[in-house]
Design a protein around this motif. Structure first.
Motif, PDB file in Angstrom:
ATOM      1  N   HIS A  86      11.766  21.650  35.719  1.00  0.00           N
ATOM      2  CA  HIS A  86      10.672  21.286  36.638  1.00  0.00           C
ATOM      3  C   HIS A  86      11.219  20.454  37.795  1.00  0.00           C
ATOM      4  O   HIS A  86      10.915  20.688  38.958  1.00  0.00           O
ATOM      5  CB  HIS A  86       9.608  20.450  35.923  1.00  0.00           C
ATOM      6  CG  HIS A  86       8.747  21.216  34.977  1.00  0.00           C
ATOM      7  ND1 HIS A  86       8.091  22.359  35.328  1.00  0.00           N
ATOM      8  CD2 HIS A  86       8.425  20.975  33.670  1.00  0.00           C
ATOM      9  CE1 HIS A  86       7.391  22.801  34.283  1.00  0.00           C
ATOM     10  NE2 HIS A  86       7.586  21.981  33.270  1.00  0.00           N
ATOM     11  N   ASP A  88       5.272  25.853  34.876  1.00  0.00           N
ATOM     12  CA  ASP A  88       5.108  26.298  33.498  1.00  0.00           C
ATOM     13  C   ASP A  88       4.578  27.723  33.498  1.00  0.00           C
ATOM     14  O   ASP A  88       3.686  28.064  34.282  1.00  0.00           O
ATOM     15  CB  ASP A  88       4.121  25.376  32.768  1.00  0.00           C
ATOM     16  CG  ASP A  88       4.755  24.039  32.446  1.00  0.00           C
ATOM     17  OD1 ASP A  88       5.867  24.045  31.890  1.00  0.00           O
ATOM     18  OD2 ASP A  88       4.141  22.996  32.749  1.00  0.00           O
ATOM     19  N   GLU A 115       4.204  16.083  30.011  1.00  0.00           N
ATOM     20  CA  GLU A 115       4.103  17.335  29.283  1.00  0.00           C
ATOM     21  C   GLU A 115       4.744  17.131  27.923  1.00  0.00           C
ATOM     22  O   GLU A 115       5.733  16.414  27.809  1.00  0.00           O
ATOM     23  CB  GLU A 115       4.869  18.412  30.051  1.00  0.00           C
ATOM     24  CG  GLU A 115       4.860  19.763  29.372  1.00  0.00           C
ATOM     25  CD  GLU A 115       5.690  20.782  30.147  1.00  0.00           C
ATOM     26  OE1 GLU A 115       6.686  20.386  30.777  1.00  0.00           O
ATOM     27  OE2 GLU A 115       5.338  21.969  30.104  1.00  0.00           O
ATOM     28  N   HIS A 148      13.894  22.178  29.383  1.00  0.00           N
ATOM     29  CA  HIS A 148      12.680  22.639  30.073  1.00  0.00           C
ATOM     30  C   HIS A 148      12.255  21.651  31.163  1.00  0.00           C
ATOM     31  O   HIS A 148      11.955  22.044  32.295  1.00  0.00           O
ATOM     32  CB  HIS A 148      11.570  22.813  29.025  1.00  0.00           C
ATOM     33  CG  HIS A 148      10.215  23.124  29.583  1.00  0.00           C
ATOM     34  ND1 HIS A 148       9.664  24.392  29.537  1.00  0.00           N
ATOM     35  CD2 HIS A 148       9.291  22.333  30.193  1.00  0.00           C
ATOM     36  CE1 HIS A 148       8.464  24.363  30.112  1.00  0.00           C
ATOM     37  NE2 HIS A 148       8.207  23.119  30.510  1.00  0.00           N
ATOM     38  N   PHE A 172       5.287  19.088  23.708  1.00  0.00           N
ATOM     39  CA  PHE A 172       5.300  20.353  22.969  1.00  0.00           C
ATOM     40  C   PHE A 172       4.900  20.077  21.524  1.00  0.00           C
ATOM     41  O   PHE A 172       5.728  19.636  20.731  1.00  0.00           O
ATOM     42  CB  PHE A 172       6.688  21.007  23.069  1.00  0.00           C
ATOM     43  CG  PHE A 172       7.014  21.410  24.478  1.00  0.00           C
ATOM     44  CD1 PHE A 172       7.510  20.478  25.389  1.00  0.00           C
ATOM     45  CD2 PHE A 172       6.775  22.706  24.909  1.00  0.00           C
ATOM     46  CE1 PHE A 172       7.763  20.841  26.698  1.00  0.00           C
ATOM     47  CE2 PHE A 172       7.040  23.078  26.221  1.00  0.00           C
ATOM     48  CZ  PHE A 172       7.530  22.143  27.120  1.00  0.00           C
ATOM     49  N   TYR A 197       3.225  29.040  30.795  1.00  0.00           N
ATOM     50  CA  TYR A 197       2.238  29.204  29.719  1.00  0.00           C
ATOM     51  C   TYR A 197       0.832  28.981  30.256  1.00  0.00           C
ATOM     52  O   TYR A 197       0.644  28.567  31.409  1.00  0.00           O
ATOM     53  CB  TYR A 197       2.538  28.277  28.533  1.00  0.00           C
ATOM     54  CG  TYR A 197       2.624  26.793  28.838  1.00  0.00           C
ATOM     55  CD1 TYR A 197       1.481  26.011  28.965  1.00  0.00           C
ATOM     56  CD2 TYR A 197       3.859  26.175  28.988  1.00  0.00           C
ATOM     57  CE1 TYR A 197       1.563  24.653  29.218  1.00  0.00           C
ATOM     58  CE2 TYR A 197       3.952  24.800  29.247  1.00  0.00           C
ATOM     59  CZ  TYR A 197       2.806  24.052  29.365  1.00  0.00           C
ATOM     60  OH  TYR A 197       2.889  22.712  29.620  1.00  0.00           O
TER      61      TYR A 197
END
Ligand SMILES: [Zn+2]
Length: 455
Positions: A246, A253, A43, A242, A45, A255
């Motif tokens: 997890h 998530d 993941e 973040h 950003f 989002y």
């Protein structure tokens, strides 16, 4: 790390696998090329403060871009390469969540800068609740990795290549802000620390970027998650905060991708995503129903907000925004906070003792216990029991003698038990409270004859 962690991780992996399959299936079904390169989900950003994206990247080098990872061995001579440092060690690794921080793009003469960056990043992460209150359940180690060159590949531009210990680089998968690394190299350095439950790679750069690898245990690594982030960019700290959520909190998530449309599957195991709106969630007494209507640290009210677990419709998250949705906010919502606390207690043990529990001891033998130092949100309580009856005057004592607790010299065996319970208001689920409860007990022998030595 505690042994009970395995079960929790496998739940996380199943979930990751489910989501990974849902995300990646269309892209990989049409790929006719057999690949010998192992790929793994990450993941990243793309924008500081923005929402995340997921993709798959190679575990080690990325041949397609010609970017050579970890080309040279550490420079010869007297360096600190492989040296382990203690950034914050609060207890035995068997009773702690162990975080290992490794630096990349730091030369032999720049290891002090790595240590400063590691301390700064860890301070930023533990400035966030509930990391802040529960630091006492974590150990943080640093491992020096000496690079031949300073800085990492892809900084400032895609054509820049650097010869570094972990081969970390921007522009992974043609994505500028995605920092990948050679996970085999990362693992070999992390293995020098006593234990690694989580690994953070700090890449020497002022440029914003990072990533979170997951599902590594399934690939045979001793840890499940690796977070990468750039050292001298303040906004990159949030990426690790973040990603750890997890791994530790098993949080999803919050989002969504517009293109995903409406979620049509059933209820996911995700703690912080649900197909139920508030009324049905309350009626079903499921997911975060205990928190509905509460004012939340993220600024709003806990409810059911549409869009979560990558789907914009048909699935709900607890709050309008949170650290699991975007990195422009440094708070977990209340359900996320509770899940994190549950995760800390799954992987760590707040109570240890001397002599070890479960052994037989004499009534004159002193028992010493130590409780993890927890602050802020945490509300640890220590109670003693003799044959199941609480000894109120011993409340909070960390050193007791069974005779003084009231174990009588009556020729019978008795049981002394100590319980550490975290009464934090950030926990409402009784199952999480049970996870936050640690018990140790001893059989107190009647006679003066010594039994087998407790371990
Ligand atoms: Zn995420």
């Amino acid at each position: 790390m505690r042994t009970s962690r395995a079960a929790a991780i496998s739940v996380g992996l199943t979930l990751t696998a489910l989501l990974g399959a849902a995300v990646a299936a269309p892209a990989f079904a049409v790929d006719p090329e057999p690949t010998h390169e192992q790929r793994v989900g990450v993941e990243y950003f793309p924008q500081p403060g923005g929402e995340g994206r997921r993709t798959e990247v190679p575990l080690t080098t990325e041949a397609a871009t010609g970017r050579a990872a970890a080309r040279s061995a550490a420079p010869a001579g007297a360096t600190t390469d492989g040296q382990v440092g203690k950034l914050s060690v609060t207890g035995p690794s068997a009773d702690r969540l162990d975080v290992v921080i490794v630096g990349d793009g730091y030369t032999a003469g720049q290891q002090d800068a790595f240590h400063t960056a590691a301390a700064t990043k860890w301070a930023a992460i533990t400035g966030i609740e509930p990391y802040s209150s529960y630091q006492g359940l974590m150990n943080v180690w640093t491992v020096d990795a000496v690079s031949a060159e300073s800085g990492i590949s892809g900084d400032p531009s895609a054509d820049v290549t650097k010869d570094t210990a972990l081969g970390s680089y921007f522009w992974c998968s043609d994505t500028e802000r995605l920092i990948c690394a050679d996970i085999d190299k990362v693992a070999s350095y992390a293995a020098k620390a006593p234990e690694a439950d989580l690994v953070i790679v700090i890449s020497h750069s002022t440029k914003y970027g990072g990533a979170g690898y997951s599902g590594l245990e399934a690939e045979g690594y001793p840890f499940d998650g690796v977070s990468t982030l750039s050292s001298d960019n303040a906004q990159s700290s949030m990426i690790a905060a973040h990603e750890i959520a997890h791994s530790v909190g098993l949080l999803a998530d919050e989002y969504a991708y517009d293109s995903y449309g409406t979620w049509s599957g059933g209820e996911l195991p995700d703690i912080n995503s649900s197909i139920f709106t508030a009324e049905r969630m309350a009626a079903n007494r499921t997911k975060w129903y205990r928190w509905l209507g509460e004012s939340d640290p993220t600024g709003g009210t806990v409810g059911t907000y549409e869009g979560s677990s990558y789907y914009p419709f048909g699935i709900y998250r607890p709050t309008a925004n949170s650290l699991m949705r975007a990195l422009n906010i440094s708070d977990f919502n209340l359900p996320g906070r509770e899940a994190m606390i549950a995760g800390f207690y799954r992987e760590a043990n707040a109570l240890s003792s001397k002599p070890g529990a479960s052994g037989a001891i004499l009534r004159t033998r002193r028992i010493e216990v130590s409780q993890a130092e927890l602050t802020g949100l945490a509300a640890p309580e220590l109670s003693w029991y003799v044959d199941g009856v609480r000894v109120r005057r011993a409340q909070g004592l960390t050193s007791v003698v069974p005779a003084a607790l009231g174990v009588p010299a009556d020729g019978r065996t008795h049981t002394v038990r100590v319980e550490s319970v975290d009464r934090t208001e950030s926990v409402r689920d009784p199952r999480v409270r049970a996870e936050a409860t640690e018990k140790l007990s001893w059989t107190v022998k009647a006679s003066g004859r010594k039994g087998p030595e407790p371990r």
